[in-house]
Structure formats: structure tokens, C-alpha cells
Design an enzyme around this catalytic site. Structure first.
Site, mmCIF file in Angstrom:
data_model
loop_
_atom_site.group_PDB
_atom_site.id
_atom_site.type_symbol
_atom_site.label_atom_id
_atom_site.label_comp_id
_atom_site.label_asym_id
_atom_site.label_seq_id
_atom_site.Cartn_x
_atom_site.Cartn_y
_atom_site.Cartn_z
ATOM 1 N N ASP A 192 1.174 3.789 -7.447
ATOM 2 C CA ASP A 192 2.344 3.150 -6.835
ATOM 3 C C ASP A 192 3.148 4.172 -6.031
ATOM 4 O O ASP A 192 3.636 5.160 -6.587
ATOM 5 C CB ASP A 192 3.210 2.559 -7.955
ATOM 6 N N CYS A 213 4.758 -2.562 -1.697
ATOM 7 C CA CYS A 213 4.323 -2.935 -3.055
ATOM 8 C C CYS A 213 3.802 -4.367 -3.157
ATOM 9 O O CYS A 213 2.632 -4.592 -3.462
ATOM 10 C CB CYS A 213 5.484 -2.762 -4.035
ATOM 11 N N ASP A 225 -0.891 1.795 -3.330
ATOM 12 C CA ASP A 225 -0.397 0.551 -2.728
ATOM 13 C C ASP A 225 0.300 0.752 -1.388
ATOM 14 O O ASP A 225 0.442 -0.186 -0.617
ATOM 15 C CB ASP A 225 0.525 -0.195 -3.698
ATOM 16 N N ASN A 226 0.772 1.946 -1.102
ATOM 17 C CA ASN A 226 1.396 2.265 0.181
ATOM 18 C C ASN A 226 1.561 3.773 0.264
ATOM 19 O O ASN A 226 1.240 4.500 -0.677
ATOM 20 C CB ASN A 226 2.748 1.557 0.366
ATOM 21 N N HIS A 249 6.070 5.897 -8.401
ATOM 22 C CA HIS A 249 7.244 5.192 -7.866
ATOM 23 C C HIS A 249 8.528 5.713 -8.526
ATOM 24 O O HIS A 249 8.512 6.108 -9.689
ATOM 25 C CB HIS A 249 7.066 3.698 -8.180
ATOM 26 N N LYS A 259 6.066 4.488 3.580
ATOM 27 C CA LYS A 259 6.096 3.136 3.029
ATOM 28 C C LYS A 259 7.007 2.260 3.890
ATOM 29 O O LYS A 259 8.035 2.720 4.376
ATOM 30 C CB LYS A 259 6.624 3.210 1.595
ATOM 31 N N LYS A 290 1.837 -3.157 -13.481
ATOM 32 C CA LYS A 290 2.837 -3.804 -12.620
ATOM 33 C C LYS A 290 2.246 -5.009 -11.894
ATOM 34 O O LYS A 290 1.274 -4.893 -11.160
ATOM 35 C CB LYS A 290 3.342 -2.763 -11.621
ATOM 36 N N HIS A 315 4.417 -7.895 -10.044
ATOM 37 C CA HIS A 315 5.284 -7.856 -8.861
ATOM 38 C C HIS A 315 4.841 -8.766 -7.717
ATOM 39 O O HIS A 315 4.971 -8.424 -6.543
ATOM 40 C CB HIS A 315 5.402 -6.401 -8.346
#
Length: 604
Positions: free
Chosen positions: A72, A110, A366-367, A265, A444, A168, A170
Site C-alpha cells: 500500500d 488505493c 497499489d500506487n 501507507h 500517488k 485492506k 476499501h
């Protein structure tokens, strides 16, 4: 009928005969023809090879287990096998025995990434074009995973897979105790679930922590009582539990596991002993770390030596709180380190259980690195008149950025606070994010390479003859569903929950894992918050913001996006931008950035 798994295992076996990099055969006759073309194969060998194919097709090769590990907010160069100074021996080992894709893309944020990963669609097509806020007016921005869009877990269930998730989620607006407990992992195909419904929060007291369908807390979970709770470790522990139980009770069935860490994160939370490993490592600031990563990426062959390093946003000499900033990066490194430790423990469990050899492990992020300023300003004024809420061990944590710990201690932010323990809440900020994204531009949220480029590792001892090779054909999240379908023998439904499904445009990545071309029929597309991009072959068209002009880059010679060719090639810009527009109109993307417009009008 020859299954996808059998076909690819045979393809691997024939690589020495056919030659790596040559056109990939797709059927029995093609394999025999290809082998006879490239070497003199006596007829008796052709018969033997055909018999081998038939043997494999009748079930001799079991379908693989599939483990997806998602990091993350991790930048492109944040792990050792992608240039980092951070210790990640377990991920590096997977890369050494597997394959790294150097041009794998996420969506830059995300929620959209998770929606795309789970469904094989672009995020707007799955209803999560932005984050988990609701727009009834625009179907691409409902903030809730579409009920007419099956997840990987739901599809693989039909093929007899057991399915597990840790981490996670989300991708639902139903992320509070007082909201309907709908669209949670157990309702979207997962047999077992341990993790968080919300997107971020304390690593010591995660908000909306759930076991299966029950909201719990670290202090009110009879099934798990570690001496010191830390979310990254808890996810590793639960993954090991599910894998072990599967080996004991369902060993004849393949499994699919989705392990979605929140690390690294924000907030910067990590155990002190792991942080101590990096003490003083970043005292010299951004420039030497970024230069070291850039040089290592070139040495590893991951980036072209001719790609120039993008500009840094700020010099270390201009930073006012150097000790604070260097310590923040120490904690960030510890978060990545701890994630890697848990990857190692999970891989160790697979090996102990006899599951490793036939498990495809995919790792990516994820990014890109996150430039958000969460917790970087003092919250002293907010704390002046605030009082801690009354909470018991059973009271669910629900706030992403709390002001108090569960036992009533104030949580501090800003340069006077020390990141790492549970009474802090800080992000590492733009400049370290720029280091994480070495050598690329932006972060991001954005569709430039720094926002959407992910480190990617594929390891499968029985199915990938990997020796640490690098594969450079562009790939995307939408390809993960297609890969899982290909390997599992599952069928993607034309209807789901009473509605028609959206056609998948992703392709199986198995050919690329074996050094063969993907033969993609469509360009790749992006949109987030008005940022836009299309990648077609070596060309990328990208824009910054809804009103930003299109920029054109040759990814073969300039992946760091420093030489805009849009004025030199207006016809190409026109052609590619029209393709992007048609995609946006057909994929629930428009209007651009509806949340911004809703906030302007007072609707939100």
C-alpha cells in the site's frame, strides 16, 4: 480439452526447443510445427510430444494455488530487487527465483486499484472511479463495488477454489458500524476474512477491523491474542493460519489468497526494534538515497541507462526539520522491512505445508509513493479542548485519523512529534515520496509514471522457470483476473446477480512470465481526478488534471517523461486522445472529477 494450466506448462517445457522470444504456439499442432521448424525432430519424437500433451491435458498437472500480495502506497524503487537500500531479502528471493515485470501498472490510487484488481475491469466500470463516496448520478463513481461485477474470488469459487483474504478491503461505502454490513469480502466470494474495511489508520488499533463478518478490536478477539499487536504482523499471522488450515482440511483443493497489507501507507507506525535497523541511514537526505537507487536500477537492468533522472521537488539543504524528516524515513523503511519479514513467514508456511511449489505468488503495489501531507502539521490546537472518547476494549475503532489512543493518550502530529509509536500520526511527505518513485515524476493520484508504476514479482516454482529475469512488456491490473481465469480453468460469466457483466479487456500474463509476447488487442487507459493517460505500444499520452494539456512521450527512450513530443507529433496526439475519449465515454469515466464539482456546488 487442454486446460490453460496444461497449455502453459507444455509451453514452458518446449521453450528450449522453440526458443525463448519466438512466437508463442497456442495449440498442439503449433507446438509440433514450431519444434520441427526450429530443430530436426524425428517423427517418433513428435508422437511422444503429442502423447505428453494429451497426458497433461487429462489432469496430470494440478491447477496452481494463487497468492496475491499487495503493498500500500509503496513506490517503484522501495524494495531491494527494484533498487532500494531497504532490506527486503524475502521479496528479493522471490524475484531471484521468479520473474520481474518492469512496466507493470496500477491505477494510481488505493480504491480504484483494488476495484480493478478484484474485477479485471477499469475502476469506473466497477463503480469505484474515485474513492468510497457515493454519487447516485454517475454509475462510475458510486464508491461501492458493483454487484453485477464478479470478483476474482467469486469467479474462482466456481472452479472449486477455496478463497481467503487478509488485509485492506476499501471498496465499499459501507465502512462504519452503523451502515449495512454489505459488500464486505465474505459477501464477495471469500470463505474467510480478517482485515479492515476502511482504507487506513493506526497499525496498533486498526479502524473497522473485522473477522469474517464480525467487527472486532485487537483487545476483543478471542481467536488472536499476541503479546504486542501490530497490524502488519497480524495479517501475516492470519494468512499463515488460513494456509495451514487449508493444508490440514482441504489439501485436495487449490486456494486463492489475497493478502493486502496496509504497509507502508501512513501513518508512520513501526516497532522500535525494526526502526533501529535504519538509525542514521537517511541523515544525509534525499539526494544520495535517490542517486543510489537510480544507479542500482540501471545496474540491475530495470531501467534504461539513457533515461534521465527526473527533477527533485526540493533540496535537502532547504529542509528545516532535517532530523525529523530523516527519522520519518527510518520508520517508513521499517514498515517496508516488516512487510517483507511477513512475506518471508508466509512463504515459509507454504513451504512447510508442501504448498509452495505449486503456488503462483504475485507481488505489487497499489500506487506510487504518497505525497499527501497527512499529519505533517501540528495538531496541538485540535488537542487543546478535545477530550478522549469513552471506549472499552470492545468499542470498534472507526476514525481513520484519531486524536487519542484507545486508552486516552493524545496522538501527536507535526515536526514536534516522533513517528513510530501509537501516539503519533505522521506521513513521510512529498520529498521522500519522490525518492520512493525513483526515477519517475509525480506521485500517488497522478497518471504520470511515478503515480502508476509498480514493482512486480511473479514466482511459481512448478510453473515458471524463473532465474530473476526481467520482462519489459507493459502489463496492468486488468490482466490479473485474466491470468487467474487462465490458470484455474474458470469461466467468466456473461451474467451475474441478474445483470450482464462487462467484457474483460485484460490478457493473461502467463506468456510474459515465459518470455513470450502478450499480443494485447487494446491500449491501456487511466483516469483519476481528471488526470488522464493512454499507453499504446511505446507511446504514452498523459495529462495533468482535467484541464491539463496532453503530453506525449516515447516510453522506449524517455520513460521518465522529460521530453514532451506533443508539438512535434500532433497527429499522434489527436489519434490517441480520440481513443482515450471513446474509452472514457464507454467506461463510465465522464464527467471528469465529479466529486470536485459536487463540492463546488455544495452537494457534498
Amino acid at each position: 480439452m487442454i486446460t490453460g494450466t496444461a497449455k502453459h506448462l507444455v509451453a514452458q517445457a518446449f521453450l528450449p526447443v522453440i526458443g525463448r522470444g519466438n512466437p508463442r504456439p497456442t495449440c498442439v499442432d503449433d507446438y509440433i510445427a514450431a519444434s520441427q521448424t526450429r530443430m530436426s525432430v524425428p517423427p517418433i519424437w513428435s508422437v511422444f510430444l503429442l502423447i505428453s500433451l494429451i497426458t497433461i491435458s487429462t489432469g496430470a498437472a494440478p491447477r496452481p494455488n494463487i497468492l496475491i500480495i499487495l503493498a500500500d502506497d509503496m513506490g517503484y524503487s522501495d524494495i531491494g530487487c527494484f533498487g532500494s537500500e531497504i532490506s527486503t531479502p524475502n521479496l528479493d528471493a522471490l524475484a531471484k527465483d521468479g520473474v520481474r515485470l518492469t512496466e507493470f501498472y496500477n491505477t494510481g490510487r488505493c480504491c480504484p486499484t483494488r476495484a480493478s484488481l478484484m474485477t479485471g475491469l477499469y475502476p469506473h466500470q466497477a463503480g469505484v472511479g474515485h474513492m468510497t463516496w457515493a454519487s447516485e448520478q454517475y454509475p462510475g463513481y458510486k464508491g461501492d463495488l458493483s454487484h453485477n461485477t464478479p470478483t476474482i474470488a467469486e469467479v474462482l469459487h466456481t472452479a472449486g477454489y477455496s478463497t481467503y483474504m487478509c488485509g485492506k478491503w476499501h471498496i465499499t461505502i459501507n465502512d462504519q458500524p452503523n451502515k449495512p454490513h454489505e459488500n464486505w469480502p465474505p459477501q464477495r466470494g471469500f470463505d474467510r476474512f480478517y482485515g479492515t474495511i476502511k482504507g487506513g489508520g493506526s497499525y496498533y488499533d486498526p479502524p473497522m477491523l473485522v473477522r469474517d463478518m464480525k467487527i472486532i478490536t485487537p483487545w476483543a478477539d478471542p481467536e488472536y491474542k499476541p503479546e504486542h499487536y501490530y497490524y502488519t504482523d497480524a495479517l501475516g499471522d492470519q494468512a499463515i493460519r488460513y494456509l495451514t488450515e487449508h493444508a490440514e482440511k482441504e489439501k485436495d483443493k487449490p486456494f486463492f489468497m489475497y493478502l493486502a497489507f496496509t504497509a507502508p501507507h501512513w501513518p508512520l507506525h513501526a516497532p522500535a526494534d525494526t526502526v533501529e535497523k535504519y538509525k542514521g541511514k537517511y541523515d544525509e537526505g534525499y539526494e544520495p538515497i535517490r542517486a543510489g537507487r537510480y544507479n542500482k536500477l540501471k545496474e540491475l537492468g530495470i531501467i534504461d541507462p539513457n533515461w534521465a533522472l527526473s527533477d527533485a521537488p526540493e533540496a535537502w539543504s532547504a529542509v528545516p526539520h532535517k532530523k525529523w524528516e530523516s527519522h520519518n524515513m527510518e520508520v517508513y523503511a521499517a514498515q517496508v522491512d516488516r512487510l517483507d519479514q511477513n512475506v518471508g513467514r508466509v512463504v515459509g508456511a507454504l513451504k512447510k505445508n508442501g504448498q509452495l511449489d505449486n503456488t503462483l505468488i504475485l507481488f505489487f503495489s497499489d500506487n506510487g509513493g504518497c505525497a499527501e501531507n497527512t499529519g505533517r502539521q501540528s495538531n496541538a490546537k485540535k488537542l487543546e479542548n478535545a477530550k478522549p472518547p469513552k471506549r472499552t476494549d470492545e468499542t470498534p475503532a472507526t476514525v481513520t485519523v484519531p486524536l487519542f489512543t484507545r486508552d486516552g493518550r493524545p496522538i501527536h502530529s507535526g515536526p514536534q512529534a516522533v513517528s513510530g509509536p501509537d501516539d503519533s500520526y505522521i506521513a513521510y511527505g512529498r520529498d521522500w515520496a519522490n525518492v520512493s518513485n525513483t526515477p519517475f515524476r509525480m506521485y500517488k493520484h497522478y497518471n504520470h509514471e511515478g503515480g502508476i508504476s509498480a514493482p512486480f514479482i511473479a514466482s511459481w516454482p512448478k510453473g515458471i522457470d524463473g532465474h530473476g529475469q526481467l520482462e519489459k512488456e507493459p502489463a496492468h491490473l486488468i490482466d490479473i483476473m485474466a491470468t487467474c481465469i487462465d490458470l484455474s480453468g474458470a469461466k467468466f460469466p456473461t451474467e451475474f446477480n441478474g445483470g450482464k457483466t462487462t467484457e474483460l479487456h485484460g490478457v493473461s500474463l502467463i506468456p510474459e512470465f515465459h518470455g513470450q509476447p502478450l499480443n494485447r488487442s487494446y491500449p491501456l487507459f487511466w483516469e483519476h481526478e481528471g488526470n488522464r493517460a493512454i499507453r499504446e505500444g511505446k507511446w504514452k499520452l498523459v495529462a495533468l488534471g482535467a484541464d491539463g494539456a496532453w503530453e506525449l512521450y516515447d516510453m522506449d527512450t524517455d520513460r521518465t517523461e522529460l521530453h514532451d513530443l506533443s508539438k512535434e507529433q500532433p497527429d499522434r496526439v489527436k489519434e490517441m486522445s480520440e481513443k482515450w475519449q471513446k474509452w472514457a465515454e464507454a467506461s463510465q469515466v465522464l464527467p471528469l472529477n465529479p466529486r470536485k464539482e459536487a463540492m463546488k456546488s455544495g452537494a457534498e
